[in-house]
Design a protein around this motif. Structure first.
Motif, PDB file in Angstrom:
ATOM      1  N   UNK A 198       0.835  -1.201   0.000  1.00  0.00           N
ATOM      2  CA  UNK A 198       0.000   0.000   0.000  1.00  0.00           C
ATOM      3  C   UNK A 198       0.873   1.256   0.000  1.00  0.00           C
ATOM      4  N   UNK A 199       1.896   1.262   0.858  1.00  0.00           N
ATOM      5  CA  UNK A 199       2.765   2.437   0.940  1.00  0.00           C
ATOM      6  C   UNK A 199       3.529   2.662  -0.357  1.00  0.00           C
ATOM      7  N   UNK A 200       4.047   1.591  -0.956  1.00  0.00           N
ATOM      8  CA  UNK A 200       4.807   1.751  -2.194  1.00  0.00           C
ATOM      9  C   UNK A 200       3.894   2.162  -3.345  1.00  0.00           C
ATOM     10  N   UNK A 201       2.662   1.647  -3.380  1.00  0.00           N
ATOM     11  CA  UNK A 201       1.714   2.064  -4.407  1.00  0.00           C
ATOM     12  C   UNK A 201       1.462   3.563  -4.323  1.00  0.00           C
ATOM     13  N   UNK A 202       1.333   4.079  -3.117  1.00  0.00           N
ATOM     14  CA  UNK A 202       1.120   5.522  -2.948  1.00  0.00           C
ATOM     15  C   UNK A 202       2.365   6.312  -3.333  1.00  0.00           C
ATOM     16  N   UNK A 203       3.534   5.771  -3.017  1.00  0.00           N
ATOM     17  CA  UNK A 203       4.772   6.447  -3.395  1.00  0.00           C
ATOM     18  C   UNK A 203       4.914   6.509  -4.911  1.00  0.00           C
ATOM     19  N   UNK A 204       4.562   5.427  -5.600  1.00  0.00           N
ATOM     20  CA  UNK A 204       4.603   5.399  -7.059  1.00  0.00           C
ATOM     21  C   UNK A 204       3.726   6.504  -7.637  1.00  0.00           C
ATOM     22  N   UNK A 205       2.526   6.660  -7.085  1.00  0.00           N
ATOM     23  CA  UNK A 205       1.624   7.705  -7.554  1.00  0.00           C
ATOM     24  C   UNK A 205       2.241   9.082  -7.361  1.00  0.00           C
ATOM     25  N   UNK A 206       2.826   9.317  -6.188  1.00  0.00           N
ATOM     26  CA  UNK A 206       3.415  10.625  -5.903  1.00  0.00           C
ATOM     27  C   UNK A 206       4.628  10.897  -6.778  1.00  0.00           C
ATOM     28  N   UNK A 207       5.454   9.884  -7.001  1.00  0.00           N
ATOM     29  CA  UNK A 207       6.643  10.068  -7.838  1.00  0.00           C
ATOM     30  C   UNK A 207       6.270  10.414  -9.273  1.00  0.00           C
ATOM     31  N   UNK A 214      11.883  13.173  -2.753  1.00  0.00           N
ATOM     32  CA  UNK A 214      11.739  11.766  -2.399  1.00  0.00           C
ATOM     33  C   UNK A 214      11.676  11.584  -0.886  1.00  0.00           C
ATOM     34  N   UNK A 215      12.450  12.351  -0.150  1.00  0.00           N
ATOM     35  CA  UNK A 215      12.385  12.267   1.316  1.00  0.00           C
ATOM     36  C   UNK A 215      10.996  12.645   1.815  1.00  0.00           C
ATOM     37  N   UNK A 216      10.426  13.667   1.235  1.00  0.00           N
ATOM     38  CA  UNK A 216       9.071  14.102   1.610  1.00  0.00           C
ATOM     39  C   UNK A 216       8.052  13.001   1.332  1.00  0.00           C
ATOM     40  N   UNK A 217       8.188  12.348   0.184  1.00  0.00           N
ATOM     41  CA  UNK A 217       7.275  11.260  -0.165  1.00  0.00           C
ATOM     42  C   UNK A 217       7.437  10.099   0.809  1.00  0.00           C
ATOM     43  N   UNK A 218       8.676   9.778   1.142  1.00  0.00           N
ATOM     44  CA  UNK A 218       8.937   8.668   2.060  1.00  0.00           C
ATOM     45  C   UNK A 218       8.209   8.866   3.380  1.00  0.00           C
ATOM     46  N   UNK A 219       8.329  10.052   3.950  1.00  0.00           N
ATOM     47  CA  UNK A 219       7.653  10.317   5.226  1.00  0.00           C
ATOM     48  C   UNK A 219       6.138  10.382   5.054  1.00  0.00           C
ATOM     49  N   UNK A 220       5.681  10.919   3.923  1.00  0.00           N
ATOM     50  CA  UNK A 220       4.241  11.069   3.709  1.00  0.00           C
ATOM     51  C   UNK A 220       3.526   9.726   3.613  1.00  0.00           C
ATOM     52  N   UNK A 221       4.192   8.709   3.052  1.00  0.00           N
ATOM     53  CA  UNK A 221       3.542   7.409   2.908  1.00  0.00           C
ATOM     54  C   UNK A 221       3.740   6.506   4.116  1.00  0.00           C
ATOM     55  N   UNK A 223       6.997   6.001   6.004  1.00  0.00           N
ATOM     56  CA  UNK A 223       8.324   5.501   6.375  1.00  0.00           C
ATOM     57  C   UNK A 223       9.031   6.496   7.291  1.00  0.00           C
ATOM     58  N   UNK A 224       9.763   5.963   8.265  1.00  0.00           N
ATOM     59  CA  UNK A 224      10.454   6.807   9.225  1.00  0.00           C
ATOM     60  C   UNK A 224      11.844   7.206   8.806  1.00  0.00           C
ATOM     61  N   UNK A 225      12.345   6.598   7.729  1.00  0.00           N
ATOM     62  CA  UNK A 225      13.686   6.933   7.249  1.00  0.00           C
ATOM     63  C   UNK A 225      13.736   6.791   5.736  1.00  0.00           C
ATOM     64  N   UNK A 226      14.612   7.559   5.116  1.00  0.00           N
ATOM     65  CA  UNK A 226      14.772   7.475   3.679  1.00  0.00           C
ATOM     66  C   UNK A 226      15.379   6.138   3.275  1.00  0.00           C
ATOM     67  N   UNK A 227      16.329   5.647   4.073  1.00  0.00           N
ATOM     68  CA  UNK A 227      16.967   4.367   3.726  1.00  0.00           C
ATOM     69  C   UNK A 227      15.960   3.224   3.762  1.00  0.00           C
ATOM     70  N   UNK A 228      15.067   3.229   4.749  1.00  0.00           N
ATOM     71  CA  UNK A 228      14.044   2.190   4.824  1.00  0.00           C
ATOM     72  C   UNK A 228      13.091   2.261   3.641  1.00  0.00           C
ATOM     73  N   UNK A 229      12.727   3.461   3.247  1.00  0.00           N
ATOM     74  CA  UNK A 229      11.856   3.646   2.092  1.00  0.00           C
ATOM     75  C   UNK A 229      12.542   3.173   0.814  1.00  0.00           C
ATOM     76  N   UNK A 230      13.798   3.572   0.620  1.00  0.00           N
ATOM     77  CA  UNK A 230      14.514   3.187  -0.596  1.00  0.00           C
ATOM     78  C   UNK A 230      14.626   1.668  -0.716  1.00  0.00           C
ATOM     79  N   UNK A 231      14.903   1.007   0.406  1.00  0.00           N
ATOM     80  CA  UNK A 231      15.048  -0.453   0.393  1.00  0.00           C
ATOM     81  C   UNK A 231      13.721  -1.119   0.057  1.00  0.00           C
ATOM     82  N   UNK A 232      12.628  -0.635   0.656  1.00  0.00           N
ATOM     83  CA  UNK A 232      11.310  -1.219   0.396  1.00  0.00           C
ATOM     84  C   UNK A 232      10.879  -0.966  -1.039  1.00  0.00           C
TER      85      UNK A 232
END
Length: 250
Positions: A198-207, A214-221, A223-232
């Motif tokens: 669900x979170x990655x689907x929303x990130x795809x839409x925002x991107x 990208x950091x803003x999107x990561x927190x908005x969907x 994720x608590x860290x950019x590295x965690x978001x990038x890995x997921x």
């Protein structure tokens, strides 16, 4: 008599799920707004970044999640080859988006296609068939029971925050053990995997549809860290968020 191919450009208000079926192959593309599609036990979210190619004569379920403006193209079954699947969702390329915008000049009321218009629609059909060979990874199995539907809906509502599995079980009036079993039986996924999707689907839409960092999107969907978001993101999409966004301008 309707032409061999034509475009329907319309606006829709948010609406509950409804079944949809046409006798033509159908390219469903949203210029603005978001749709949820369900077919063959799977569900997709369709923002302007993506389109769906739907085979003629097969019912799908459509939910309009937000105010929608669509520019969809219908192809007579003899005009182009049949899609490989009942429904395929894929990322739209810049060329495909421009071809759809061009096709808006020809609606069902315009009569037979001119040679130029026919070439435009034939090119679009070839392009979307090629794009459909690489289907979107942003797909979830459809929950079957009302209990699991409620749990998934709650997860969608709270995904941007920091929900726990126990919170979702309590708010959907289920025991954690019973809910975990439903996720395994009906979706073949854990709740944590569904939350990630669900979170990655929303990130795809925002991107694809915003210029947000990208950091803003990561927190908005959620994720608590950019590295965690990038890995997921890379785990699900096989590319980084930066690479994914760049693909829409290539």
């Amino acid at each position: 008599m309707q032409p061999e191919a034509y475009c329907v450009h319309r606006s829709f208000e948010p609406a509950d799920p409804s079944q949809f079926e046409v006798d033509r192959h159908y390219l469903l593309y949203a210029l603005e707004g978001t749709i949820r599609l369900e077919a063959d036990g799977q569900r997709w979210t369709l923002p302007p970044a993506r389109a769906a190619l739907i085979s003629a004569g097969h019912p799908i379920t459509i939910t309009v999640l937000s105010k929608l403006t669509s520019a969809s193209v219908l192809f007579a079954t003899e005009f182009t080859k049949a899609p490989d699947h009942v429904l395929t969702v894929f990322d739209m390329s810049p060329l495909a988006r421009e071809l759809v915008r061009t096709c808006r000049d020809w609606g069902p009321e315009n009569g037979p296609l001119s040679p130029f218009a026919k070439r435009i629609f034939e090119t679009l059909a070839d392009v979307v068939h090629q794009l459909s060979l690489v289907p979107s990874q942003c797909v979830l199995p459809s929950p079957k029971s009302e209990q699991l539907k409620n749990a998934v809906q709650l997860t969608e509502q709270l995904a941007h925050a920091d929900p726990t599995f126990e919170d979702i079980a309590t708010q959907s009036n289920q025991s954690p053990r019973a809910l975990a079993r439903r996720f395994a039986d009906e979706m073949s996924m854990t709740w944590r995997e569904v939350l990630r999707h669900i979170r990655i689907m929303r990130a795809v839409e925002a991107l694809a549809t915003t210029d947000a960092q990208i950091t803003e999107i990561a927190f908005a969907v959620g994720y608590g860290s950019l590295s965690g978001f990038n890995a997921a993101f890379r785990r699900q999409m096989q590319m980084s968020p930066t690479e994914y966004r760049a693909s829409f301008t290539a």
